[in-house]
Design a protein around this motif. Structure first.
Motif, mmCIF file in Angstrom:
data_model
loop_
_atom_site.group_PDB
_atom_site.id
_atom_site.type_symbol
_atom_site.label_atom_id
_atom_site.label_comp_id
_atom_site.label_asym_id
_atom_site.label_seq_id
_atom_site.Cartn_x
_atom_site.Cartn_y
_atom_site.Cartn_z
ATOM 1 N N TRP A 1 0.864 -1.166 0.000
ATOM 2 C CA TRP A 1 0.000 0.000 0.000
ATOM 3 C C TRP A 1 0.902 1.218 0.000
ATOM 4 O O TRP A 1 1.576 1.498 0.988
ATOM 5 N N ASP A 2 0.937 1.910 -1.123
ATOM 6 C CA ASP A 2 1.725 3.147 -1.222
ATOM 7 C C ASP A 2 0.862 4.257 -0.634
ATOM 8 O O ASP A 2 0.150 4.956 -1.344
ATOM 9 N N THR A 3 0.917 4.378 0.672
ATOM 10 C CA THR A 3 0.018 5.261 1.413
ATOM 11 C C THR A 3 0.309 6.732 1.170
ATOM 12 O O THR A 3 1.411 7.119 0.804
ATOM 13 N N ASP A 4 -0.705 7.519 1.417
ATOM 14 C CA ASP A 4 -0.604 8.966 1.318
ATOM 15 C C ASP A 4 0.531 9.457 2.216
ATOM 16 O O ASP A 4 0.705 8.963 3.330
ATOM 17 N N GLU A 5 1.309 10.424 1.727
ATOM 18 C CA GLU A 5 2.340 11.034 2.556
ATOM 19 C C GLU A 5 2.153 12.552 2.524
ATOM 20 O O GLU A 5 2.730 13.249 1.694
ATOM 21 N N PRO A 6 1.301 13.065 3.425
ATOM 22 C CA PRO A 6 0.974 14.486 3.443
ATOM 23 C C PRO A 6 2.178 15.396 3.673
ATOM 24 O O PRO A 6 2.136 16.568 3.277
ATOM 25 N N SER A 7 3.243 14.888 4.286
ATOM 26 C CA SER A 7 4.412 15.750 4.517
ATOM 27 C C SER A 7 5.015 16.221 3.198
ATOM 28 O O SER A 7 5.628 17.281 3.144
ATOM 29 N N GLU A 8 4.804 15.457 2.127
ATOM 30 C CA GLU A 8 5.279 15.881 0.809
ATOM 31 C C GLU A 8 4.527 17.111 0.314
ATOM 32 O O GLU A 8 4.984 17.779 -0.607
ATOM 33 N N ARG A 9 3.377 17.384 0.916
ATOM 34 C CA ARG A 9 2.588 18.567 0.572
ATOM 35 C C ARG A 9 2.694 19.636 1.659
ATOM 36 O O ARG A 9 1.899 20.569 1.700
ATOM 37 N N GLY A 10 3.641 19.463 2.581
ATOM 38 C CA GLY A 10 3.847 20.442 3.646
ATOM 39 C C GLY A 10 2.893 20.296 4.821
ATOM 40 O O GLY A 10 2.763 21.211 5.631
ATOM 41 N N ILE A 11 2.228 19.157 4.928
ATOM 42 C CA ILE A 11 1.273 18.922 6.019
ATOM 43 C C ILE A 11 1.949 18.033 7.055
ATOM 44 O O ILE A 11 2.362 16.914 6.737
ATOM 45 N N ASP A 12 2.050 18.516 8.277
ATOM 46 C CA ASP A 12 2.732 17.771 9.324
ATOM 47 C C ASP A 12 1.867 17.662 10.572
ATOM 48 O O ASP A 12 0.739 18.137 10.608
ATOM 49 N N GLY A 13 2.429 17.039 11.602
ATOM 50 C CA GLY A 13 1.780 16.960 12.899
ATOM 51 C C GLY A 13 0.539 16.082 12.872
ATOM 52 O O GLY A 13 0.428 15.138 12.089
ATOM 53 N N LEU A 14 -0.396 16.407 13.742
ATOM 54 C CA LEU A 14 -1.609 15.615 13.883
ATOM 55 C C LEU A 14 -2.441 15.637 12.602
ATOM 56 O O LEU A 14 -3.047 14.621 12.241
ATOM 57 N N GLU A 15 -2.451 16.760 11.900
ATOM 58 C CA GLU A 15 -3.193 16.822 10.634
ATOM 59 C C GLU A 15 -2.645 15.786 9.645
ATOM 60 O O GLU A 15 -3.404 15.093 8.965
ATOM 61 N N ARG A 16 -1.319 15.634 9.578
ATOM 62 C CA ARG A 16 -0.690 14.618 8.720
ATOM 63 C C ARG A 16 -1.178 13.226 9.123
ATOM 64 O O ARG A 16 -1.562 12.429 8.270
ATOM 65 N N MET A 17 -1.154 12.941 10.410
ATOM 66 C CA MET A 17 -1.544 11.611 10.882
ATOM 67 C C MET A 17 -3.013 11.321 10.609
ATOM 68 O O MET A 17 -3.380 10.177 10.319
ATOM 69 N N ARG A 18 -3.855 12.326 10.700
ATOM 70 C CA ARG A 18 -5.275 12.119 10.398
ATOM 71 C C ARG A 18 -5.467 11.736 8.930
ATOM 72 O O ARG A 18 -6.278 10.862 8.616
ATOM 73 N N LEU A 19 -4.738 12.387 8.042
ATOM 74 C CA LEU A 19 -4.848 12.071 6.617
ATOM 75 C C LEU A 19 -4.326 10.667 6.330
ATOM 76 O O LEU A 19 -4.928 9.909 5.558
ATOM 77 N N ILE A 20 -3.211 10.301 6.953
ATOM 78 C CA ILE A 20 -2.673 8.950 6.797
ATOM 79 C C ILE A 20 -3.670 7.940 7.354
ATOM 80 O O ILE A 20 -3.958 6.916 6.724
ATOM 81 N N ARG A 21 -4.215 8.224 8.551
ATOM 82 C CA ARG A 21 -5.211 7.341 9.168
ATOM 83 C C ARG A 21 -6.388 7.120 8.232
ATOM 84 O O ARG A 21 -6.836 5.990 8.028
ATOM 85 N N ASP A 22 -6.898 8.184 7.657
ATOM 86 C CA ASP A 22 -8.077 8.076 6.803
ATOM 87 C C ASP A 22 -7.784 7.284 5.531
ATOM 88 O O ASP A 22 -8.620 6.503 5.068
ATOM 89 N N ASP A 23 -6.579 7.455 4.971
ATOM 90 C CA ASP A 23 -6.162 6.684 3.805
ATOM 91 C C ASP A 23 -6.086 5.201 4.159
ATOM 92 O O ASP A 23 -6.647 4.343 3.470
ATOM 93 N N ILE A 24 -5.416 4.890 5.270
ATOM 94 C CA ILE A 24 -5.286 3.503 5.699
ATOM 95 C C ILE A 24 -6.653 2.913 6.047
ATOM 96 O O ILE A 24 -6.952 1.762 5.697
ATOM 97 N N ALA A 25 -7.501 3.681 6.713
ATOM 98 C CA ALA A 25 -8.826 3.190 7.097
ATOM 99 C C ALA A 25 -9.643 2.791 5.865
ATOM 100 O O ALA A 25 -10.325 1.751 5.878
ATOM 101 N N ALA A 26 -9.581 3.572 4.807
ATOM 102 C CA ALA A 26 -10.318 3.240 3.584
ATOM 103 C C ALA A 26 -9.781 1.937 2.980
ATOM 104 O O ALA A 26 -10.560 1.081 2.540
ATOM 105 N N ARG A 27 -8.468 1.776 2.987
ATOM 106 C CA ARG A 27 -7.865 0.555 2.448
ATOM 107 C C ARG A 27 -8.236 -0.653 3.310
ATOM 108 O O ARG A 27 -8.511 -1.738 2.803
ATOM 109 N N VAL A 28 -8.244 -0.468 4.643
ATOM 110 C CA VAL A 28 -8.603 -1.542 5.567
ATOM 111 C C VAL A 28 -10.056 -1.965 5.359
ATOM 112 O O VAL A 28 -10.367 -3.158 5.365
ATOM 113 N N ARG A 29 -10.940 -1.003 5.169
ATOM 114 C CA ARG A 29 -12.347 -1.344 4.928
ATOM 115 C C ARG A 29 -12.487 -2.208 3.673
ATOM 116 O O ARG A 29 -13.222 -3.195 3.665
#
Length: 140
Positions: free
Chosen positions: A100-128
């Motif tokens: 799973w080539d997951t989303d990497e928001p840091s490449e778009r300048g998004i860090d911290g908890l906001e980054r983790m939420r985006l990664i979580r949501d990407d992984i959650a969709a794949r898990v579903r």
């Protein structure tokens, strides 16, 4: 008696993405799927922001401990899922490995908890999607 599928999630440090995927799979599939996670170069602890982002959706991974992937963990799994671009796993005994080539928001300048939420949501969709595939193959 039907077969209970098993999934091994692997990332490099086993502190973020693979732990997130395992926690989300446990939430989505319950006891219907055996879930493990490991790292190719495990760290010492679970990433605090990963854990915080999962708590927001009712998943607690704070007590999980990173561990190294092993040939036995791979062989015991029905499916190995690597997360991110850097984790590499060689198939053992024919166990399929998907990446799973997951989303990497840091490449778009998004860090911290906001980054983790985006990664979580990407992984959650794949898990579903994976949970639905596993449940349909377990019943067929």
């Amino acid at each position: 008696m039907s077969h209970r599928p098993s999934v091994l999630f692997v990332c490099v440090r086993n502190g973020g993405k693979s732990q997130m995927a395992a926690g989300l799979m446990r939430q989505a599939a319950g006891d219907a799927v055996r879930v493990e996670s490991a790292g190719t170069d495990p760290g010492a602890t679970v990433n605090a922001l990963s854990a915080q982002s999962l708590l927001e959706v009712g998943v607690d991974i704070a007590e999980q401990q990173p561990r190294a992937v092993s040939d036995q963990l791979i062989a015991d799994a029905d499916l190995v899922v690597t997360l991110g671009r850097d984790a590499r796993v060689e198939p053992t005994d024919g166990t399929p490995v998907v990446r799973w080539d997951t989303d990497e928001p840091s490449e778009r300048g998004i860090d911290g908890l906001e980054r983790m939420r985006l990664i979580r949501d990407d992984i959650a969709a794949r898990v579903r999607r994976l949970t639905a595939e596993l449940s349909s193959s377990a019943t067929s």
